[in-house]
Design a protein around this motif. Structure first.
Motif, PDB file in Angstrom:
ATOM      1  N   THR A 211       0.831  -1.205   0.000  1.00  0.00           N
ATOM      2  CA  THR A 211       0.000   0.000   0.000  1.00  0.00           C
ATOM      3  C   THR A 211       0.866   1.255   0.000  1.00  0.00           C
ATOM      4  O   THR A 211       0.585   2.220  -0.725  1.00  0.00           O
ATOM      5  CB  THR A 211      -0.930   0.004   1.220  1.00  0.00           C
ATOM      6  OG1 THR A 211      -1.788  -1.146   1.153  1.00  0.00           O
ATOM      7  CG2 THR A 211      -1.790   1.255   1.264  1.00  0.00           C
ATOM      8  N   GLU A 212       1.918   1.261   0.803  1.00  0.00           N
ATOM      9  CA  GLU A 212       2.783   2.429   0.868  1.00  0.00           C
ATOM     10  C   GLU A 212       3.456   2.680  -0.477  1.00  0.00           C
ATOM     11  O   GLU A 212       3.565   3.823  -0.926  1.00  0.00           O
ATOM     12  CB  GLU A 212       3.844   2.247   1.960  1.00  0.00           C
ATOM     13  CG  GLU A 212       3.290   2.195   3.385  1.00  0.00           C
ATOM     14  CD  GLU A 212       2.613   0.884   3.715  1.00  0.00           C
ATOM     15  OE1 GLU A 212       2.771  -0.095   2.928  1.00  0.00           O
ATOM     16  OE2 GLU A 212       1.913   0.819   4.738  1.00  0.00           O
ATOM     17  N   VAL A 215       0.913   4.141  -2.931  1.00  0.00           N
ATOM     18  CA  VAL A 215       0.664   5.568  -2.714  1.00  0.00           C
ATOM     19  C   VAL A 215       1.733   6.400  -3.423  1.00  0.00           C
ATOM     20  O   VAL A 215       1.437   7.388  -4.101  1.00  0.00           O
ATOM     21  CB  VAL A 215       0.626   5.886  -1.201  1.00  0.00           C
ATOM     22  CG1 VAL A 215       0.624   7.392  -0.960  1.00  0.00           C
ATOM     23  CG2 VAL A 215      -0.612   5.262  -0.557  1.00  0.00           C
ATOM     24  N   ASP A 224      -3.038  12.142  -5.911  1.00  0.00           N
ATOM     25  CA  ASP A 224      -2.857  12.268  -4.465  1.00  0.00           C
ATOM     26  C   ASP A 224      -4.013  11.547  -3.787  1.00  0.00           C
ATOM     27  O   ASP A 224      -5.082  12.108  -3.571  1.00  0.00           O
ATOM     28  CB  ASP A 224      -2.820  13.747  -4.066  1.00  0.00           C
ATOM     29  CG  ASP A 224      -2.530  13.921  -2.580  1.00  0.00           C
ATOM     30  OD1 ASP A 224      -2.101  12.936  -1.933  1.00  0.00           O
ATOM     31  OD2 ASP A 224      -2.769  15.024  -2.051  1.00  0.00           O
ATOM     32  N   LEU A 225      -3.807  10.267  -3.466  1.00  0.00           N
ATOM     33  CA  LEU A 225      -4.871   9.439  -2.916  1.00  0.00           C
ATOM     34  C   LEU A 225      -4.632   9.163  -1.444  1.00  0.00           C
ATOM     35  O   LEU A 225      -3.496   9.158  -0.966  1.00  0.00           O
ATOM     36  CB  LEU A 225      -4.958   8.107  -3.669  1.00  0.00           C
ATOM     37  CG  LEU A 225      -5.300   8.155  -5.156  1.00  0.00           C
ATOM     38  CD1 LEU A 225      -5.447   6.744  -5.689  1.00  0.00           C
ATOM     39  CD2 LEU A 225      -6.566   8.948  -5.404  1.00  0.00           C
ATOM     40  N   SER A 226      -5.729   8.912  -0.754  1.00  0.00           N
ATOM     41  CA  SER A 226      -5.626   8.529   0.653  1.00  0.00           C
ATOM     42  C   SER A 226      -5.088   7.105   0.742  1.00  0.00           C
ATOM     43  O   SER A 226      -5.159   6.318  -0.203  1.00  0.00           O
ATOM     44  CB  SER A 226      -7.002   8.598   1.315  1.00  0.00           C
ATOM     45  OG  SER A 226      -7.886   7.642   0.746  1.00  0.00           O
ATOM     46  N   ALA A 227      -4.580   6.781   1.915  1.00  0.00           N
ATOM     47  CA  ALA A 227      -4.059   5.424   2.126  1.00  0.00           C
ATOM     48  C   ALA A 227      -5.168   4.395   1.986  1.00  0.00           C
ATOM     49  O   ALA A 227      -4.944   3.291   1.488  1.00  0.00           O
ATOM     50  CB  ALA A 227      -3.407   5.330   3.508  1.00  0.00           C
ATOM     51  N   ALA A 228      -6.383   4.760   2.413  1.00  0.00           N
ATOM     52  CA  ALA A 228      -7.500   3.817   2.320  1.00  0.00           C
ATOM     53  C   ALA A 228      -7.842   3.522   0.862  1.00  0.00           C
ATOM     54  O   ALA A 228      -8.089   2.368   0.487  1.00  0.00           O
ATOM     55  CB  ALA A 228      -8.723   4.379   3.048  1.00  0.00           C
ATOM     56  N   ALA A 229      -7.858   4.565   0.025  1.00  0.00           N
ATOM     57  CA  ALA A 229      -8.158   4.359  -1.399  1.00  0.00           C
ATOM     58  C   ALA A 229      -7.061   3.538  -2.063  1.00  0.00           C
ATOM     59  O   ALA A 229      -7.341   2.650  -2.886  1.00  0.00           O
ATOM     60  CB  ALA A 229      -8.318   5.698  -2.097  1.00  0.00           C
ATOM     61  N   ASP A 256     -12.867  12.848 -10.851  1.00  0.00           N
ATOM     62  CA  ASP A 256     -12.745  12.379  -9.468  1.00  0.00           C
ATOM     63  C   ASP A 256     -11.937  11.086  -9.479  1.00  0.00           C
ATOM     64  O   ASP A 256     -12.487   9.980  -9.514  1.00  0.00           O
ATOM     65  CB  ASP A 256     -14.125  12.128  -8.857  1.00  0.00           C
ATOM     66  CG  ASP A 256     -14.060  11.840  -7.358  1.00  0.00           C
ATOM     67  OD1 ASP A 256     -12.972  11.509  -6.861  1.00  0.00           O
ATOM     68  OD2 ASP A 256     -15.113  11.953  -6.689  1.00  0.00           O
ATOM     69  N   GLU A 258     -10.240   9.391  -7.285  1.00  0.00           N
ATOM     70  CA  GLU A 258     -10.428   8.431  -6.203  1.00  0.00           C
ATOM     71  C   GLU A 258     -11.713   7.632  -6.404  1.00  0.00           C
ATOM     72  O   GLU A 258     -11.750   6.417  -6.190  1.00  0.00           O
ATOM     73  CB  GLU A 258     -10.455   9.160  -4.855  1.00  0.00           C
ATOM     74  CG  GLU A 258     -10.432   8.217  -3.661  1.00  0.00           C
ATOM     75  CD  GLU A 258      -9.937   8.882  -2.398  1.00  0.00           C
ATOM     76  OE1 GLU A 258     -10.464   8.550  -1.328  1.00  0.00           O
ATOM     77  OE2 GLU A 258      -9.026   9.727  -2.479  1.00  0.00           O
ATOM     78  N   LYS A 262     -12.181   3.514  -7.358  1.00  0.00           N
ATOM     79  CA  LYS A 262     -13.025   2.691  -6.513  1.00  0.00           C
ATOM     80  C   LYS A 262     -14.064   1.929  -7.316  1.00  0.00           C
ATOM     81  O   LYS A 262     -14.439   0.801  -6.970  1.00  0.00           O
ATOM     82  CB  LYS A 262     -13.714   3.581  -5.462  1.00  0.00           C
ATOM     83  CG  LYS A 262     -14.604   2.824  -4.490  1.00  0.00           C
ATOM     84  CD  LYS A 262     -15.231   3.785  -3.484  1.00  0.00           C
ATOM     85  CE  LYS A 262     -16.133   3.037  -2.521  1.00  0.00           C
ATOM     86  NZ  LYS A 262     -16.788   3.957  -1.546  1.00  0.00           N
TER      87      LYS A 262
END
Length: 982
Positions: A211-212, A215, A224-229, A256, A258, A262
């Motif tokens: 995941t890291e 990102v 620029d995405l969140s860690a959850a996404a 959009d 993100e 999804k």
């Protein structure tokens, strides 16, 4: 000129291969590194490290198409401090002659000239059989090793060439470092290198992005995405490098990104094009057909795949696909799964290529899975096929209908059967419809479906329907619980008992939730009927059963019902321990705390009222049923000192209801309740005025406490009655008698009457009449229930005493059950009424004796409410030397005195001596053990409660005995109470 040997082609010359064609430069140059490439140090280190050659002779970088193998090797090679020989294989490089000619050319292109000893390759066929030996000898003589990277080594299909390459690698010794980049395991004896520790392997799982890393990679693509996404995308792509890059490129075009990442459809766009071209279309036709058909499954076995294809070749095909990293994953124990994205694309491709086939495949899979005993997959495939008769029948016949209510899959099953066609015939379908209605507490609809199923089962009279009849009995017991009918639940339990012998024992072992649910519903119904002993036996059977995830909900439910019984019997601390045990049991089951009825929270609220903590009680009543309790109090003593402020009088501690209200002559508890006509309260909302103990400027309204909003909005009448009990107790404690009366007067819909619920309503009405000054009316409302409920008898005795009839009051108290049956919440109230009788008769010695007994029983559980209900006459007695130590610290201010001066000459009889404090003070942990000892907890229970070992508890007990100069548990508790330590 003599001709060349057959198959050898024209002789190779400078700059040409054995076929006479020029060497293509692109085969000897690593690919360019894109600007968005992300170097991953963990993988570079595996290859040898920054600027270093591999530490082992052989390195294998193996992964699926698009896993990032080639770019990883190219980036690492570019950072080495010496040239690297690079060779990319393609279909044109076939045969030993062509391979070795290109191998030698790669060495020359890297600046490693091969002398005459090695010589050129003889031709495109077998080549020169002496070449490997000459080449190995020359490489072994180099001053420093040469590194050779062979990309796309999976195209090497000639076993002879692979054997020759292994010969060169072995005999070149430290002079050669070979890196193979491949989609499949190379045709080399890797086991020998593994045993010798001479191989470095980087596999598909290693190449997957974390995941890291994802990102960072997405950020390089401008996202620029969140860690959850990013984590969700990594989960969907399994960290597949090409999938991440292609997704990022497509997401950059979305407004959009993100949301796009999804919800994007993998079967459309560049990802689908890549996988179809690089994976599916490279397979033979039979393999393509198999992949398309198994795409309807989350996981599959070769035999299941054969059932879908109608052939017998799935096992070798799947083994080959797994070996080739063709997006087929090993699911363990002979089962396989497709890469999630690949599966999505294949399913969409199947729908376009063969419309209508998907449903047939689901139906075939459901039948095969049913025979293999895989129930979850059976139900999923049956539902996907739209074969609801089959799916409902499988659920019911497997005795798994209880899984709709409890277990880790209950929500999944509820969602799965949400699509059940209303026209689907059969008793099994009706039972599933009834179960779904009852989970929503829709009793009328559930009963309608249940009766229809019963009619069909009766008409069929088939002994093979035992599982369906058992399911019907379980749902009938639940319906009896929701309706408040113990007779219905008992009949259902009796029917189930007769049917249990007709089903295989294996089913009962596989579904422990069935009997757990049945006993829980029976116990709840018996509790509503007031048959506490029978209810306790049924509920205890659940708590003694297997503590597994499938039984987590009925186990918690049973413990909460047992806690309510404890509370009603007058044991609040025991009830509180049951609630803690309910949460601990759910955690031990290895499952999240299941959604419950909230009954345990209501019992905790009632216990808080008994201890005088109305703020906590109100917070518990406001909190949603399954929200955690952030202010949970592990034991009664933890309440001490929670609320700041001075003591308002000699009889109260710093608790929220302790401060007197200006418009009440004796404070909110120590005198008559306020007149409901002069102090009205809206129904069912507490007065929107500041709390008596709040800051005068704090005018936040008190939230609504709804005792029972709508029929069957609670899972059963027991929970509804529990909410009403806690709510009315809180309203009475706050002095809002009219609101308490209104709440108590609302009828709980139930088929049968509940004696304890009726008794509690009478208690509330009696308290209201006493508050209004009508003692006769207070006694009258309790007349019908006073004979069989101790608290009602005590309340009636209080009413008769207020009316001046001491004889009747004492007669009622004399009829109470003997010691042990009722807990301190009952016995303390009885002792206080007797003490008031003794006071009216002038028998002060009996008053002191009875108050001392009440304080000793109430102290360990900090039961303040009985003393607050008794009235202000108690306050002067608590200042007496014999009683002050017993009340100090929890009911009266200050610590207990450790000594008392002797009487002055002629001052009268000496006061009761106060025992001397122990020479050595008790530690905090020893006090913890002692407080639990006073609650009659066993050594094992204390150890579990304090999260220590039994031996540790025994060590603390020995220390307590020594410091208190006693030898037994009872002596320790008695002396601790005399010293005011409890």
């Amino acid at each position: 000129m003599p001709s060349s040997p057959a198959g050898s082609g024209p002789p190779a010359g400078p700059g040409v291969d054995p076929l006479g064609d020029p060497f293509l430069r692109t085969r000897f140059v690593p690919p360019a590194i894109p600007t968005t490439f992300l170097r991953r140090p963990r993988l570079v280190e595996r290859l040898g490290g920054e600027g270093r050659v591999p530490g082992t002779p052989l390195t294998v970088v193996e992964g699926c198409a698009g896993a990032g193998k080639t770019l990883l090797a190219a980036d690492w090679a570019a950072g080495l401090d010496r040239p690297v020989a690079w060779l990319t294989l393609d279909p044109a490089i076939q045969g030993p002659g062509m391979f070795w000619a290109h191998f030698l050319q790669a060495l020359r292109a890297a600046g490693t000239p091969v002398g005459a000893e090695a010589g050129p390759a003889a031709g495109p066929g077998r080549g020169d059989p002496a070449l490997p030996a000459r080449l190995a000898a020359e490489l072994a003589g180099l001053d420093r090793p040469v590194t050779v990277v062979i990309d796309e080594f999976d195209r090497m299909t000639a076993p002879e060439t692979a054997r020759q390459l292994e010969f060169v690698l072995h005999h070149a010794g430290p002079g050669l470092r070979l890196v193979l980049v491949t989609r499949t395991e190379p045709l080399l004896p890797l086991h020998r290198y593994r045993v010798a520790g001479e191989i470095t392997e980087i596999r598909d799982a290693d190449l997957a992005f974390t995941t890291e890393e994802a990102v960072t990679l997405l950020a390089r693509h401008g996202l620029d995405l969140s860690a959850a996404a990013a984590a969700a995308l990594v989960e969907r792509t399994r960290g597949w490098a090409a999938g991440l890059r292609l997704s990022a490129l497509a997401a950059r075009l979305s407004p959009d990104p993100e949301l796009y990442l999804k919800e994007f459809e993998a079967d459309r766009g560049t990802i689908a094009d890549f996988l179809l071209a690089e994976v599916l279309e490279r397979q033979p036709q039979q393999t393509q057909d198999l992949l398309l058909r198994v795409s309807v499954l989350d996981r599959f076995h070769p035999e299941l795949a054969d059932a879908l294809t109608g052939r017998r070749d799935a096992a070798p095909i799947l083994a080959g696909l797994l070996r080739d990293n063709a997006f087929v994953e090993d699911f363990d124990h002979g089962w396989y799964a497709l890469h999630p994205l690949f599966r999505e694309i294949l399913r969409a491709h199947l729908r376009r290529r063969s419309p209508g086939l998907e449903r047939q495949l689901h139906r075939r899979a459901a039948r095969w899975l049913r025979g293999s005993g895989a129930l979850p997959e059976t139900l999923a495939q049956g539902a996907a096929a739209g074969d609801w008769t089959f799916a409902a029948g499988a659920l019911v016949d497997d005795l798994a209908i209880g899984q709709l209510f409890t277990g880790p899959r209950s929500d999944e099953l509820e969602a799965l059967f949400a699509g059940l066609d209303a026209r689907t015939p059969g008793p099994a379908a009706d039972l599933v419809r009834a179960a779904r209605a009852l989970t929503r507490h829709d009793l009328d609809r559930g009963l309608a479906h249940l009766h229809h199923a019963e009619e069909q089962l009766t008409a069929g009279a088939d002994a093979g329907d035992a599982a369906a009849r058992l399911g019907c009995a379980l749902l009938t017991a639940l319906a009896g619980r929701l309706a408040g009918s113990a007779r219905t639940a008992e009949r259902a339990a009796a029917t189930a008992s007769d049917l249990l012998l007709q089903v295989p024992a294996r089913l009962l072992d596989e579904h422990p939730e069935f009997l757990a649910l049945l006993q829980t519903h029976l116990g709840s119904s018996l509790l509503w009927a007031g048959r506490f002993d029978e209810a306790r036996a049924a509920l205890a059977a659940v708590t003694a059963g297997p503590g597994v995830a499938a039984t987590a909900l009925p186990l918690r439910d049973s413990l909460e019902h047992l806690a309510l019984i404890d509370y009603l019997d007058g044991w609040p601390a025991r009830a509180e321990r049951r609630i803690r045990a309910a949460t601990a049991a759910a955690e031990r089951c290895g499952a999240p705390v299941p959604a419950g009825t909230g009954l345990g929270r209501l019992v905790l609220a009632a216990v808080a009222v008994e201890r005088g903590d109305t703020r906590r009680a109100e917070a518990l009543l406001r909190r949603p049923p399954d929200a955690p309790d952030p202010d949970a109090v592990p034991y009664p003593g933890a309440y001490k000192g929670r609320y700041p402020g001075a003591y308002p009088g000699p009889h109260l501690g710093p608790y929220p209801d302790a401060r007197p209200t200006p418009d009440l002559p004796f404070g909110p508890h120590l005198g008559p309740y306020p007149d409901p006509d002069t102090h009205p309260a809206p129904d069912p909302t507490l007065d929107p005025t500041p709390y008596p103990d709040r800051d005068p400027d704090d005018v936040r309204p008190t939230p609504t406490l709804t005792p029972y909003p709508t029929p069957y909005s609670h899972p059963d009448p027991v929970t509804a009655a529990g909410r009403r009990l806690a709510t009315t107790r809180l309203l009475l404690a706050r002095g809002h008698t009219r609101a308490a009366l209104t709440a108590a007067a609302r009828r709980i819909p139930a088929a049968e009457d509940s004696p304890w619920d009726r008794g509690h309503a009478a208690l509330t009405a009696s308290a209201a009449h006493l508050a209004a000054g009508s003692a006769e009316a207070a006694a009258e409302v309790l007349r019908a229930v006073a004979d069989d409920q101790p608290l009602c008898r005590i309340a009636a005795a209080r009413a008769y005493l207020a009316a001046g009839d001491r004889a009747t009051a004492l007669s009622l108290l004399d009829g109470l059950p003997g010691p042990g049956r009722s807990g301190p919440a009952v016995s303390v109230r009885a002792a206080l009424v007797r003490a008031r009788v003794a006071r009216l008769e002038g028998d002060l010695a009996s008053v002191h004796r009875l108050l001392g007994r009440a304080l000793r029983e109430a102290g360990p559980e900090e039961l303040r409410r009985p003393f607050l209900e008794a009235g202000p006459w108690i306050a002067p007695f608590l200042t007496a030397p014999s009683l002050r130590p017993l009340a100090a610290g929890w009911l009266a201010p200050g610590p207990a005195p450790v000594s008392a001066p002797g009487p002055a000459p002629g001052s009268g009889p000496a006061p009761t001596p106060v025992p001397e404090a122990p020479v050595e003070p008790l530690s905090a942990r020893e006090r913890d053990v002692l407080s639990r000892l006073a609650r009659t907890m066993s050594t094992e229970e204390i150890a579990a409660d304090l999260y220590v070992s039994v031996n540790t508890v025994k060590t603390h007990l020995k220390s307590v005995y020594r410091k208190l100069s006693v030898h037994r548990r009872n002596e320790a508790v008695r002396r601790a109470r005399d010293l005011g330590l409890l």
